[in-house]
Scaffold this motif. Structure first.
Motif, PDB file in Angstrom:
ATOM      1  N   THR A 112       0.804  -1.228   0.000  1.00 49.96           N
ATOM      2  CA  THR A 112       0.000   0.000   0.000  1.00 49.96           C
ATOM      3  C   THR A 112       0.834   1.274   0.000  1.00 49.96           C
ATOM      4  OG1 THR A 112      -0.109  -0.006   2.404  1.00 49.96           O
ATOM      5  CG2 THR A 112      -1.916  -1.101   1.244  1.00 49.96           C
ATOM      6  N   ALA A 113       2.173   1.120  -0.019  1.00 48.77           N
ATOM      7  CA  ALA A 113       3.040   2.300   0.132  1.00 48.77           C
ATOM      8  C   ALA A 113       2.710   3.414  -0.857  1.00 48.77           C
ATOM      9  CB  ALA A 113       4.496   1.879   0.001  1.00 48.77           C
ATOM     10  N   GLN A 114       2.343   3.043  -2.083  1.00 44.41           N
ATOM     11  CA  GLN A 114       2.123   4.064  -3.117  1.00 44.41           C
ATOM     12  C   GLN A 114       0.639   4.404  -3.306  1.00 44.41           C
ATOM     13  OE1 GLN A 114       4.878   5.071  -4.925  1.00 44.41           O
ATOM     14  NE2 GLN A 114       6.281   3.617  -4.008  1.00 44.41           N
ATOM     15  N   ASP A 115      -0.230   3.890  -2.438  1.00 45.06           N
ATOM     16  CA  ASP A 115      -1.667   4.064  -2.686  1.00 45.06           C
ATOM     17  C   ASP A 115      -2.132   5.518  -2.627  1.00 45.06           C
ATOM     18  OD1 ASP A 115      -1.897   1.418  -3.087  1.00 45.06           O
ATOM     19  OD2 ASP A 115      -2.931   0.956  -1.203  1.00 45.06           O
ATOM     20  N   ARG A 116      -3.038   5.836  -3.540  1.00 46.31           N
ATOM     21  CA  ARG A 116      -3.628   7.180  -3.548  1.00 46.31           C
ATOM     22  C   ARG A 116      -4.698   7.314  -2.485  1.00 46.31           C
ATOM     23  NH1 ARG A 116      -5.527   8.332  -9.639  1.00 46.31           N
ATOM     24  NH2 ARG A 116      -6.187  10.332  -8.835  1.00 46.31           N
ATOM     25  N   VAL A 117      -5.375   6.199  -2.196  1.00 42.61           N
ATOM     26  CA  VAL A 117      -6.498   6.233  -1.262  1.00 42.61           C
ATOM     27  C   VAL A 117      -6.159   5.385  -0.046  1.00 42.61           C
ATOM     28  CG1 VAL A 117      -8.951   5.769  -0.999  1.00 42.61           C
ATOM     29  CG2 VAL A 117      -8.055   6.369  -3.237  1.00 42.61           C
ATOM     30  N   PRO A 158      -6.841  -6.673  13.450  1.00 43.77           N
ATOM     31  CA  PRO A 158      -7.604  -7.480  14.410  1.00 43.77           C
ATOM     32  C   PRO A 158      -9.114  -7.301  14.217  1.00 43.77           C
ATOM     33  CG  PRO A 158      -5.826  -6.295  15.507  1.00 43.77           C
ATOM     34  CD  PRO A 158      -5.896  -5.774  14.103  1.00 43.77           C
ATOM     35  N   ASP A 159      -9.541  -6.186  13.627  1.00 40.35           N
ATOM     36  CA  ASP A 159     -10.958  -5.966  13.332  1.00 40.35           C
ATOM     37  C   ASP A 159     -11.244  -6.391  11.892  1.00 40.35           C
ATOM     38  OD1 ASP A 159     -13.348  -4.730  12.396  1.00 40.35           O
ATOM     39  OD2 ASP A 159     -13.281  -3.348  14.109  1.00 40.35           O
ATOM     40  N   THR A 160     -12.113  -7.400  11.736  1.00 37.84           N
ATOM     41  CA  THR A 160     -12.384  -7.954  10.399  1.00 37.84           C
ATOM     42  C   THR A 160     -12.923  -6.898   9.432  1.00 37.84           C
ATOM     43  OG1 THR A 160     -12.955  -9.982  11.531  1.00 37.84           O
ATOM     44  CG2 THR A 160     -13.572  -9.873   9.238  1.00 37.84           C
ATOM     45  N   LEU A 161     -13.712  -5.952   9.960  1.00 36.72           N
ATOM     46  CA  LEU A 161     -14.299  -4.952   9.059  1.00 36.72           C
ATOM     47  C   LEU A 161     -13.251  -3.959   8.578  1.00 36.72           C
ATOM     48  CD1 LEU A 161     -17.605  -4.507  11.018  1.00 36.72           C
ATOM     49  CD2 LEU A 161     -17.286  -5.660   8.822  1.00 36.72           C
ATOM     50  N   VAL A 162     -12.333  -3.606   9.469  1.00 41.06           N
ATOM     51  CA  VAL A 162     -11.236  -2.716   9.058  1.00 41.06           C
ATOM     52  C   VAL A 162     -10.380  -3.446   8.015  1.00 41.06           C
ATOM     53  CG1 VAL A 162      -9.164  -1.496   9.841  1.00 41.06           C
ATOM     54  CG2 VAL A 162     -11.247  -1.451  11.234  1.00 41.06           C
ATOM     55  N   ALA A 163     -10.093  -4.733   8.269  1.00 35.11           N
ATOM     56  CA  ALA A 163      -9.309  -5.522   7.304  1.00 35.11           C
ATOM     57  C   ALA A 163     -10.035  -5.582   5.960  1.00 35.11           C
ATOM     58  CB  ALA A 163      -9.073  -6.927   7.848  1.00 35.11           C
ATOM     59  N   SER A 164     -11.384  -5.701   6.008  1.00 29.78           N
ATOM     60  CA  SER A 164     -12.165  -5.763   4.765  1.00 29.78           C
ATOM     61  C   SER A 164     -12.046  -4.450   3.994  1.00 29.78           C
ATOM     62  CB  SER A 164     -13.642  -6.018   5.074  1.00 29.78           C
ATOM     63  OG  SER A 164     -13.780  -7.180   5.831  1.00 29.78           O
ATOM     64  N   ALA A 165     -12.171  -3.342   4.721  1.00 27.20           N
ATOM     65  CA  ALA A 165     -12.076  -2.026   4.059  1.00 27.20           C
ATOM     66  C   ALA A 165     -10.703  -1.857   3.433  1.00 27.20           C
ATOM     67  CB  ALA A 165     -12.350  -0.917   5.076  1.00 27.20           C
ATOM     68  N   LYS A 166      -9.652  -2.267   4.166  1.00 27.45           N
ATOM     69  CA  LYS A 166      -8.284  -2.122   3.637  1.00 27.45           C
ATOM     70  C   LYS A 166      -8.112  -2.957   2.369  1.00 27.45           C
ATOM     71  CE  LYS A 166      -5.680  -1.371   7.933  1.00 27.45           C
ATOM     72  NZ  LYS A 166      -4.765  -2.085   8.842  1.00 27.45           N
ATOM     73  N   ALA A 167      -8.640  -4.185   2.395  1.00 29.99           N
ATOM     74  CA  ALA A 167      -8.475  -5.071   1.234  1.00 29.99           C
ATOM     75  C   ALA A 167      -9.206  -4.501   0.018  1.00 29.99           C
ATOM     76  CB  ALA A 167      -9.003  -6.466   1.562  1.00 29.99           C
ATOM     77  N   TYR A 168     -10.431  -3.994   0.248  1.00 28.27           N
ATOM     78  CA  TYR A 168     -11.222  -3.431  -0.857  1.00 28.27           C
ATOM     79  C   TYR A 168     -10.517  -2.199  -1.440  1.00 28.27           C
ATOM     80  CZ  TYR A 168     -15.541  -2.162  -3.335  1.00 28.27           C
ATOM     81  OH  TYR A 168     -16.470  -1.871  -4.295  1.00 28.27           O
ATOM     82  N   LEU A 169     -10.005  -1.358  -0.543  1.00 26.60           N
ATOM     83  CA  LEU A 169      -9.281  -0.156  -1.010  1.00 26.60           C
ATOM     84  C   LEU A 169      -8.004  -0.550  -1.745  1.00 26.60           C
ATOM     85  CD1 LEU A 169      -9.689   2.169   2.083  1.00 26.60           C
ATOM     86  CD2 LEU A 169     -10.685   2.509  -0.187  1.00 26.60           C
ATOM     87  N   GLY A 170      -7.329  -1.582  -1.222  1.00 25.07           N
ATOM     88  CA  GLY A 170      -6.084  -2.046  -1.864  1.00 25.07           C
ATOM     89  C   GLY A 170      -6.354  -2.469  -3.302  1.00 25.07           C
ATOM     90  N   ALA A 171      -7.469  -3.192  -3.499  1.00 30.62           N
ATOM     91  CA  ALA A 171      -7.787  -3.655  -4.859  1.00 30.62           C
ATOM     92  C   ALA A 171      -8.156  -2.464  -5.748  1.00 30.62           C
ATOM     93  CB  ALA A 171      -8.924  -4.671  -4.798  1.00 30.62           C
ATOM     94  N   LEU A 172      -8.920  -1.499  -5.190  1.00 29.52           N
ATOM     95  CA  LEU A 172      -9.266  -0.313  -6.005  1.00 29.52           C
ATOM     96  C   LEU A 172      -8.017   0.473  -6.376  1.00 29.52           C
ATOM     97  CD1 LEU A 172     -12.482   1.255  -4.433  1.00 29.52           C
ATOM     98  CD2 LEU A 172     -12.233   0.199  -6.683  1.00 29.52           C
TER      99      LEU A 172
END
Ligand code: KIV
Ligand code: ZN
Length: 526
Positions: free
Chosen positions: A392-397, A488-502
């Motif tokens: 995620t180092a270069q991520d815009r979002v 540790p929070d599944t929803l935070v992990a979900s948001a990160k994964a979705y943003l990572g893919a976007l």
């Protein structure tokens, strides 16, 4: 007892195509920086030839091959080219800065490919074999020619093409099993036949490029070696078109462990295999199957009582190679919230990561935050955290904060704040469950047409306070990307994964290139 000297005639050259065949499979896209990082590791571990990309395919591929060519220390850098002049010229340009560069040119030779794909008569194909190799030789002495779909090609015609390619100046002849159709005995016989019937066969090195559609890519490649092949084309974790390519780690360890029946050798430092596997899995977000040979997380796990008992008495009862021989470090309880920067960077080195500057600092801050919330921080936790940091180092979002209301009294709702190109934006949404509510927030802030193809959760370690690692796969305009998020929070992990893919969908390549190089696409409305 002295070990006999290794003879050059028994050496199997390792040609890695993770960055070309591997990268072209759906969901395994890598950024420019990630490709450079993978290439540097392949070079360090002793890969002889790195196929760095397909320069005519895109500007990103050209730049990656060109930059890897500039940076490579030992490996030959290869680029792929079809038989046409433009492909070969572009490839020649891309590999120019390499100390040793190779053009890998190919054309289909099987009846089905010639008739339906190329719509060319065999004599025309034969002419193109000669013209493509001849043109490639204007750029480099190191030319490889491949007969695409060789295993479904008529033998007489294959012999004529191979002879012509060698005569035109190809030093390597690749016999691909493009559709993963052959079986070991048949592939062995094909290679032996070529060595017997092609009059100038002794002037070239023969190569295997086997796909894994029937799960036999490694077995077929090794059968080819018995028939006279001395180069194997393979990928880390076996990634590649459809069911993938022969896995590099399996080829190398089969030769190392069963040297009694496979009396060959490679230049690969096998203790780097696990690190390479983890890096490729992290940058592609392509998960490694748990029971994958050599590098799967269960490859050295002994769960059943009988096996554990045997292992305690003598490790060789159930272990044909040691975890250390492929670079596996035993899982250990690591640090807690009192561990400092020095211990953290030592731990990273031990796990095979090289982080410096801001990346190291950011990873340390995230480690501290995790240690505050989680009593025991294991190696796997640190790996998940650092993999995410690299990806995620270069991520815009980036995710700033997320609050979710969930439970039996729906509708579930979420409030989300994102950092988009340095500006914070907040939105609220409801959904059919907390994950849906969270993803709806993201879609409001970043409108896009991508389709969610995969949503998967697993725990990084044991325990109810374990980090959740979520994998998300998004597809848009025929292109699919996968990304992971851990928390540790599944929803935070979900948001990160979705943003990572976007973020991956919007970025064609990162780092050295300015933001202007980003692909124009629906998410650019952000
Ligand atoms: O599978 C294949 O035939 C290929 C060629 C381009 C070598 O990838
Ligand atoms: Zn292939």
């Amino acid at each position: 007892m002295t070990t006999p000297a290794k003879s050059e005639k028994d050496r199997v050259v390792i040609f890695d195509t993770t960055l070309r065949d591997g990268e072209q499979c759906p969901g395994a896209t890598m950024t420019h920086e990630e490709k450079l990082e993978v290439a540097a590791l392949l070079d360090e571990m002793g890969v002889d030839i790195i196929e760095a990309g397909f320069p005519i395919a895109s500007e990103g591929d050209f730049l990656a091959v060109n930059e890897i060519a500039k940076r490579s220390k030992n490996a030959v850098i290869a680029g792929l080219a079809r038989a046409g002049q433009k492909d070969i010229d572009r490839c020649g340009e891309a590999i120019k800065p390499a100390k040793r560069g190779r053009i890998h040119t190919f054309i289909s030779t099987s009846p089905v490919h010639m008739k339906w794909k190329l719509q060319m008569e065999p004599e025309k194909v034969l002419g193109m074999v000669v013209s493509s190799v001849t043109r490639a030789r204007n750029y480099t002495d190191d030319v490889e020619w491949s007969a695409e779909d060789a295993t479904r090609t008529e033998h007489d015609f294959l012999c004529r093409c191979v002879e012509a390619a060698i005569k035109a100046g190809a030093a390597t002849i690749n016999i691909p099993d493009t559709v993963g159709y052959t079986v070991p005995e048949e592939y062995f016989a094909l290679i032996a036949m070529l060595h017997q019937r092609v009059p100038n066969a002794d002037k070239a090195r023969f190569s295997a490029h086997c796909h894994n559609d029937l799960g036999m890519a490694v077995a077929n490649s090794l059968a080819g070696v018995r028939g006279g092949i001395r180069q194997i084309e393979c990928t880390i974790n076996g990634i590649g078109e459809r069911a993938g390519n022969a896995a590099l780690e399996e080829v190398v360890m089969a030769i190392n462990v069963r040297n009694d029946v496979l009396p060959y050798w490679t230049n690969i430092d096998a203790t780097m295999l696990t690190r390479a596997s983890k890096l490729v899995a992290a940058v592609t977000s392509f998960p490694v199957q748990y029971n994958k040979a050599i590098v799967g997380r269960n490859a050295f796990a002994h769960e059943s009582g009988i096996h554990q008992d045997g292992m305690l008495k003598h490790t060789q009862t159930y272990e044909i190679m040691t975890p250390e021989s492929v670079g596996v470090k035993q899982t250990s309880l690591v640090m807690g919230k009192h561990s400092g920067r020095h211990a953290f960077s030592r731990k990273l080195e031990e796990l095979g990561y090289k982080l410096a500057g801001n990346q190291l600092e950011d990873a340390f801050v995230r480690f501290k935050a995790l240690a505050d919330r989680k009593k025991h921080v294991y190696d796997e936790d640190i790996e998940a955290l650092v993999d995410e940091e690299i990806a995620t180092a270069q991520d815009r979002v980036k995710l700033v904060s997320l609050t979710v209301i969930a439970g039996t009294m729906g509708p579930q709702s979420a409030t989300l704040t994102l950092d988009i190109d340095g500006h914070h934006q907040t939105v609220q949404s409801t959904g059919n469950g907390p994950v849906d509510a969270t993803f709806n927030c993201i879609k409001q802030l970043i409108p896009n047409d991508s389709v969610l193809e995969l949503y998967q959760v697993h725990a990084v370690t044991a325990g109810t306070d374990a980090q959740a690692e979520v994998s998300v796969r998004l597809a848009e305009n025929g292109r699919a990307v996968t990304a992971k998020g851990a928390d540790p929070d599944t929803l935070v992990a979900s948001a990160k994964a979705y943003l990572g893919a976007l973020n991956k969908l919007t970025a064609r390549y990162h780092g050295a290139m300015a933001t202007a190089s980003r692909r124009i696409h629906s998410t650019d409305t952000i």
